[in-house]
Motif scaffolding. Structure first.
Motif, PDB file in Angstrom:
ATOM      1  N   PHE A  52       0.836  -1.201   0.000  1.00  0.00           N
ATOM      2  CA  PHE A  52       0.000   0.000   0.000  1.00  0.00           C
ATOM      3  C   PHE A  52       0.871   1.251   0.000  1.00  0.00           C
ATOM      4  N   TYR A  53       0.503   2.207  -0.857  1.00  0.00           N
ATOM      5  CA  TYR A  53       1.300   3.406  -1.084  1.00  0.00           C
ATOM      6  C   TYR A  53       0.622   4.616  -0.455  1.00  0.00           C
ATOM      7  N   PRO A  54       1.407   5.547   0.134  1.00  0.00           N
ATOM      8  CA  PRO A  54       0.805   6.709   0.810  1.00  0.00           C
ATOM      9  C   PRO A  54       0.078   7.619  -0.173  1.00  0.00           C
ATOM     10  N   GLN A  55      -1.236   7.680  -0.073  1.00  0.00           N
ATOM     11  CA  GLN A  55      -2.088   8.481  -0.954  1.00  0.00           C
ATOM     12  C   GLN A  55      -1.814   8.195  -2.433  1.00  0.00           C
ATOM     13  N   GLY A  56      -1.382   6.969  -2.714  1.00  0.00           N
ATOM     14  CA  GLY A  56      -1.142   6.570  -4.091  1.00  0.00           C
ATOM     15  C   GLY A  56       0.157   7.075  -4.686  1.00  0.00           C
ATOM     16  N   LYS A  57       1.004   7.704  -3.876  1.00  0.00           N
ATOM     17  CA  LYS A  57       2.267   8.242  -4.392  1.00  0.00           C
ATOM     18  C   LYS A  57       3.273   7.121  -4.622  1.00  0.00           C
ATOM     19  N   ARG A  58       4.177   7.336  -5.542  1.00  0.00           N
ATOM     20  CA  ARG A  58       5.150   6.322  -5.941  1.00  0.00           C
ATOM     21  C   ARG A  58       6.150   6.041  -4.817  1.00  0.00           C
ATOM     22  N   ALA A  59       6.434   4.767  -4.625  1.00  0.00           N
ATOM     23  CA  ALA A  59       7.501   4.340  -3.712  1.00  0.00           C
ATOM     24  C   ALA A  59       8.156   3.108  -4.321  1.00  0.00           C
ATOM     25  N   THR A  60       9.471   3.045  -4.261  1.00  0.00           N
ATOM     26  CA  THR A  60      10.197   1.924  -4.851  1.00  0.00           C
ATOM     27  C   THR A  60      11.239   1.408  -3.868  1.00  0.00           C
ATOM     28  N   SER A  61      11.501   0.109  -4.001  1.00  0.00           N
ATOM     29  CA  SER A  61      12.546  -0.539  -3.204  1.00  0.00           C
ATOM     30  C   SER A  61      13.163  -1.646  -4.039  1.00  0.00           C
ATOM     31  N   ALA A  62      14.392  -1.971  -3.730  1.00  0.00           N
ATOM     32  CA  ALA A  62      15.082  -3.045  -4.433  1.00  0.00           C
ATOM     33  C   ALA A  62      14.341  -4.354  -4.241  1.00  0.00           C
ATOM     34  N   CYS A  63      14.310  -5.162  -5.293  1.00  0.00           N
ATOM     35  CA  CYS A  63      13.791  -6.530  -5.348  1.00  0.00           C
ATOM     36  C   CYS A  63      12.269  -6.624  -5.362  1.00  0.00           C
ATOM     37  N   LEU A  64      11.543  -5.502  -5.384  1.00  0.00           N
ATOM     38  CA  LEU A  64      10.090  -5.584  -5.496  1.00  0.00           C
ATOM     39  C   LEU A  64       9.708  -5.994  -6.916  1.00  0.00           C
ATOM     40  N   ASN A  65       8.712  -6.838  -7.021  1.00  0.00           N
ATOM     41  CA  ASN A  65       8.171  -7.229  -8.312  1.00  0.00           C
ATOM     42  C   ASN A  65       7.294  -6.088  -8.839  1.00  0.00           C
ATOM     43  N   ASN A  66       7.572  -5.630 -10.039  1.00  0.00           N
ATOM     44  CA  ASN A  66       6.818  -4.503 -10.597  1.00  0.00           C
ATOM     45  C   ASN A  66       5.323  -4.765 -10.701  1.00  0.00           C
ATOM     46  N   ASP A  67       4.942  -6.028 -10.821  1.00  0.00           N
ATOM     47  CA  ASP A  67       3.534  -6.380 -11.028  1.00  0.00           C
ATOM     48  C   ASP A  67       2.803  -6.719  -9.736  1.00  0.00           C
ATOM     49  N   HIS A  68       3.425  -6.477  -8.578  1.00  0.00           N
ATOM     50  CA  HIS A  68       2.794  -6.889  -7.321  1.00  0.00           C
ATOM     51  C   HIS A  68       1.451  -6.173  -7.116  1.00  0.00           C
ATOM     52  N   PRO A  69       0.514  -6.822  -6.427  1.00  0.00           N
ATOM     53  CA  PRO A  69      -0.760  -6.166  -6.114  1.00  0.00           C
ATOM     54  C   PRO A  69      -0.536  -4.897  -5.297  1.00  0.00           C
ATOM     55  N   LYS A  70      -1.250  -3.844  -5.678  1.00  0.00           N
ATOM     56  CA  LYS A  70      -1.030  -2.532  -5.067  1.00  0.00           C
ATOM     57  C   LYS A  70      -2.313  -1.971  -4.464  1.00  0.00           C
ATOM     58  N   GLY A  71      -2.138  -1.158  -3.458  1.00  0.00           N
ATOM     59  CA  GLY A  71      -3.236  -0.420  -2.864  1.00  0.00           C
ATOM     60  C   GLY A  71      -2.741   0.941  -2.415  1.00  0.00           C
ATOM     61  N   THR A  72      -3.599   1.681  -1.752  1.00  0.00           N
ATOM     62  CA  THR A  72      -3.280   3.026  -1.271  1.00  0.00           C
ATOM     63  C   THR A  72      -3.624   3.108   0.202  1.00  0.00           C
ATOM     64  N   TRP A  73      -2.901   3.963   0.954  1.00  0.00           N
ATOM     65  CA  TRP A  73      -3.315   4.188   2.321  1.00  0.00           C
ATOM     66  C   TRP A  73      -3.450   5.680   2.600  1.00  0.00           C
ATOM     67  N   PHE A  74      -4.379   6.000   3.498  1.00  0.00           N
ATOM     68  CA  PHE A  74      -4.669   7.367   3.905  1.00  0.00           C
ATOM     69  C   PHE A  74      -4.805   7.412   5.418  1.00  0.00           C
ATOM     70  N   SER A  75      -4.519   8.558   6.003  1.00  0.00           N
ATOM     71  CA  SER A  75      -4.969   8.775   7.373  1.00  0.00           C
ATOM     72  C   SER A  75      -6.471   9.033   7.318  1.00  0.00           C
ATOM     73  N   VAL A  76      -7.125   8.941   8.461  1.00  0.00           N
ATOM     74  CA  VAL A  76      -8.565   9.188   8.494  1.00  0.00           C
ATOM     75  C   VAL A  76      -8.874  10.585   7.954  1.00  0.00           C
ATOM     76  N   GLN A  77      -8.080  11.582   8.385  1.00  0.00           N
ATOM     77  CA  GLN A  77      -8.324  12.944   7.939  1.00  0.00           C
ATOM     78  C   GLN A  77      -8.126  13.089   6.432  1.00  0.00           C
ATOM     79  N   GLN A  78      -7.069  12.465   5.899  1.00  0.00           N
ATOM     80  CA  GLN A  78      -6.827  12.531   4.458  1.00  0.00           C
ATOM     81  C   GLN A  78      -7.975  11.905   3.681  1.00  0.00           C
ATOM     82  N   PHE A  79      -8.449  10.766   4.171  1.00  0.00           N
ATOM     83  CA  PHE A  79      -9.526  10.056   3.474  1.00  0.00           C
ATOM     84  C   PHE A  79     -10.803  10.887   3.455  1.00  0.00           C
TER      85      PHE A  79
END
Length: 297
Positions: free
Chosen positions: A203-230
């Motif tokens: 899950f990515y913060p508000q849908g913003k891009r994040a990358t790390s070594a060895c992650l599969n590009n096709d992995h299932p993705k989601g987004t996370w928000f704080s309650v206030q952001q949501f």
């Protein structure tokens, strides 16, 4: 080693919508969704047209899978259900034979050193495999290029780097130890190849891009928000398209088992909550001061 080899096909959220049975949906997602990391080797486990046809036939009559889970999996814990789904797949698949699962490895004094999650044989490849399994849901602490230690579980205690280190340094090498070789020989395996399957969602913060070594590009993705952001970034109509998906249903993504957004937001002020919409997209809503505990080594 990369998992996404040419011809490797994985289940997508749109594919899951085609399955009526939540049990079949959970099986398809557990065994054939894209893995989180590019570690291991899965040529024997690709989603072939034959396996897709098998999933469809199982969706038409899921009683064998229901019976398997009722008889073999008495716990609602995600990890145990995930493993049991794999047992069913390897038992039912025409090209594979499940030889053993949760096989303990002990030393001469009887002390348990670990266990093999799964030992199976692929008849097409004429190769035996030691398969280690994990299903995890991690949230990126921040966007950008981040280390694996910055991917945390919803409870803020689990970390992706720690999980992978444990799997790579302790679980996968078991077959190379004398005690592991003895345990394998007791079930008729002399040589095997190690495989690792880490399923889940990142899950990515508000849908913003994040990358790390060895992650599969096709992995299932989601987004996370704080309650206030949501609540500030989404209209009431948009918020209403999301529903609370409680933990027993994280694997099946069963929209029929969800609860209203009001309850989700109330609970999310205290601890992270997973939400899902009818497209089977996922997001987390978390307390304002998530992570909940310091991320220390």
């Amino acid at each position: 080693m990369r998992l996404s080899k040419p011809g490797y096909r994985s289940i997508k959220p749109l594919d899951l919508q085609h399955f009526v049975s939540p049990y079949t949906r959970a099986l398809a997602w557990a065994c054939f969704s894209a893995p989180l990391v590019n570690i291991g080797d899965h040529p024997a486990l690709a989603l072939t047209p034959e396996r897709m046809a098998w999933l469809q036939s199982l969706d038409n009559d899921d009683q064998p899978l229901r019976k398997h889970l009722q008889e073999r999996c008495k716990s609602p814990r995600l990890g145990l259900v995930f493993e049991s789904l794999w047992h069913f797949f390897l038992e039912q698949d025409r090209s594979t034979e499940l030889i053993a699962h949760n096989l303990p490895v002990r030393n001469a004094r009887g002390r348990t050193l670990g266990e093999f999650d799964i030992l199976y044989h692929d008849h097409t490849l004429q190769q035996s495999f030691h398969l280690e399994l994990a299903v995890k849901f991690f949230l990126a602490m921040r966007p950008g290029d981040i280390p694996l230690s910055a991917w945390l579980g919803p409870n803020s205690a689990d970390r992706l780097d720690r999980k992978l280190e444990r799997l790579q340094t302790h679980q996968l090498p078991l077959a190379n130890s004398p005690e592991g070789a003895l345990a394998m020989s007791n079930v008729g395996i002399e040589h095997c190849k190690a495989q690792l399957r880490v399923a889940g969602v990142l899950f990515y913060p508000q849908g913003k891009r994040a990358t790390s070594a060895c992650l599969n590009n096709d992995h299932p993705k989601g987004t996370w928000f704080s309650v206030q952001q949501f609540t500030t970034q989404k209209t009431e109509k948009e918020q209403a398209t999301w529903r609370l998906l409680e933990k027993p249903h994280w694997l099946s993504a069963d929209y029929q088992q969800t609860q209203g957004i009001e309850k989700a937001l109330a609970l999310a002020t205290k601890r992270p909550q997973m939400l899902i919409n009818q497209k089977l997209e996922r997001c987390f809503v978390v307390p304002e001061h998530w992570p909940l505990i310091p991320n220390t080594d």
